[in-house]
Enzyme design. Structure first.
Site, mmCIF file in Angstrom:
data_model
loop_
_atom_site.group_PDB
_atom_site.id
_atom_site.type_symbol
_atom_site.label_atom_id
_atom_site.label_comp_id
_atom_site.label_asym_id
_atom_site.label_seq_id
_atom_site.Cartn_x
_atom_site.Cartn_y
_atom_site.Cartn_z
ATOM 1 N N GLU A 19 0.835 -1.210 0.000
ATOM 2 C CA GLU A 19 0.000 0.000 0.000
ATOM 3 C C GLU A 19 0.865 1.253 0.000
ATOM 4 O O GLU A 19 1.787 1.371 0.811
ATOM 5 C CB GLU A 19 -0.906 0.022 1.239
ATOM 6 N N GLU A 49 -8.193 2.159 -5.330
ATOM 7 C CA GLU A 49 -9.361 1.946 -4.467
ATOM 8 C C GLU A 49 -10.073 3.259 -4.155
ATOM 9 O O GLU A 49 -9.439 4.231 -3.692
ATOM 10 C CB GLU A 49 -8.915 1.260 -3.155
HETATM 11 O O1 KIV Z 1 -7.197 -6.165 1.590
HETATM 12 C C1 KIV Z 1 -7.970 -6.074 0.618
HETATM 13 O O2 KIV Z 1 -9.013 -6.735 0.540
HETATM 14 C C2 KIV Z 1 -7.624 -5.141 -0.436
HETATM 15 C C3 KIV Z 1 -8.634 -4.931 -1.524
HETATM 16 C C4 KIV Z 1 -9.763 -4.114 -1.023
HETATM 17 C C5 KIV Z 1 -8.040 -4.356 -2.744
HETATM 18 O O3 KIV Z 1 -6.583 -4.576 -0.419
#
Ligand code: KIV
Length: 263
Positions: free
Chosen positions: A112, A179
């Site tokens: 991330e 997202e």
């Molecule tokens: O952890 C997760 O489910 C995610 C998705 C929402 C892309 O990162």
């Protein structure tokens, strides 16, 4: 599929389908499906463990989920999330986390954000591990965002996210999750990149889509973000089956003679 197929899919406008998966049973169903890739997301903290955010889950717990998913879907491309702060404690702990997830059965890891971790992402990629980026509403930064909010609405944010998307590509990411950003921004970013984008709450112009499995199967209680399409009333069907079982037990209808052992 393998990592070399992603650019081919982008060029062919052949959209990628990803869903989250955290356990063996669901993985064994997904193994027989047309879904392209599985994400062992740190959303496991919320979906599987009932936390309010993704922050509490650690590398070992993530690896536990990855091992189960790998056993259920050995031939699928499996992306594993590097959980909260796993990338922020220096190179060695970050690489140990990557090693743990890859040895558990992941095909790639997801990171991330990119600010402050371009070199790390490059190092992971150069170490032979495909990296998926993730920008926009990155849930590990929920406290910085002041809640789960759409990102990239102001012009400054749009410009910043566009630059960060290019930085992910430069650092060697093979794909990028976007997202909860406006559709026009996701479309701009998708056009500006050679790597694939996979959207969640990012409109219809990304190179693929991802949803949380339990959301699309209608298993999640009391939470239905605007971007989720529910393909099954899973909760309703399961409750019907459970109530039916309870009724059959109480009326002594279950077990029937053919469900008993003689002798
Ligand atoms: O952890 C997760 O489910 C995610 C998705 C929402 C892309 O990162």
């Amino acid at each position: 599929m393998n990592v070399l197929e992603f650019p081919e899919r982008k060029q062919a406008h052949d959209r990628l389908v990803m869903v989250t998966c955290y356990d063996y049973t669901m993985a064994s169903i997904l193994a027989d499906s047309d879904v392209d890739l599985l994400l062992v997301g740190d959303s496991a903290a919320m979906v599987m463990h009932g936390h309010d955010t993704t922050l509490p889950i650690g590398v070992e717990e993530m690896a536990h989920h990855v091992r189960a998913v790998k056993r259920g879907a050995p031939d699928k491309f499996i992306v594993a999330d590097l959980p909260f702060l796993a990338c922020r404690k220096g190179l060695q702990p970050a690489m140990e986390a990557v090693e743990t997830l890859m040895k558990a059965g992941a095909t790639a890891v997801k990171v991330e954000g990119i600010r402050g971790q371009e070199d790390l992402v490059r190092h992971i990629v150069d170490s032979g591990v495909p990296v998926m980026g993730h920008l926009g509403l990155t849930p590990q930064s929920v406290n910085q965002f002041g809640g789960f909010r759409v990102q990239g609405r102001s012009e400054d944010d749009r410009q910043r996210l566009k630059k960060e998307a290019l930085a992910c590509q430069r650092a060697g990411c093979f794909a990028l999750v976007l997202e909860c950003v406006p559709e026009t921004l996701a479309a701009d970013i998708t056009r500006s990149l050679d790597i694939v984008t996979i959207g969640i709450g990012a409109g219809n112009e990304t190179d693929g889509q991802v949803l949380v499995l339990q959301d699309l199967l209608g298993l999640t209680a009391n939470m239905r973000p605007k971007f989720v399409r529910q393909y099954l009333d899973g909760r309703g069907l399961i409750l019907d089956a459970l109530d039916h079982f309870a009724r059959d037990v109480r009326t002594a209808d279950f077990p029937a003679p053919e469900e008993r052992y003689a002798g």
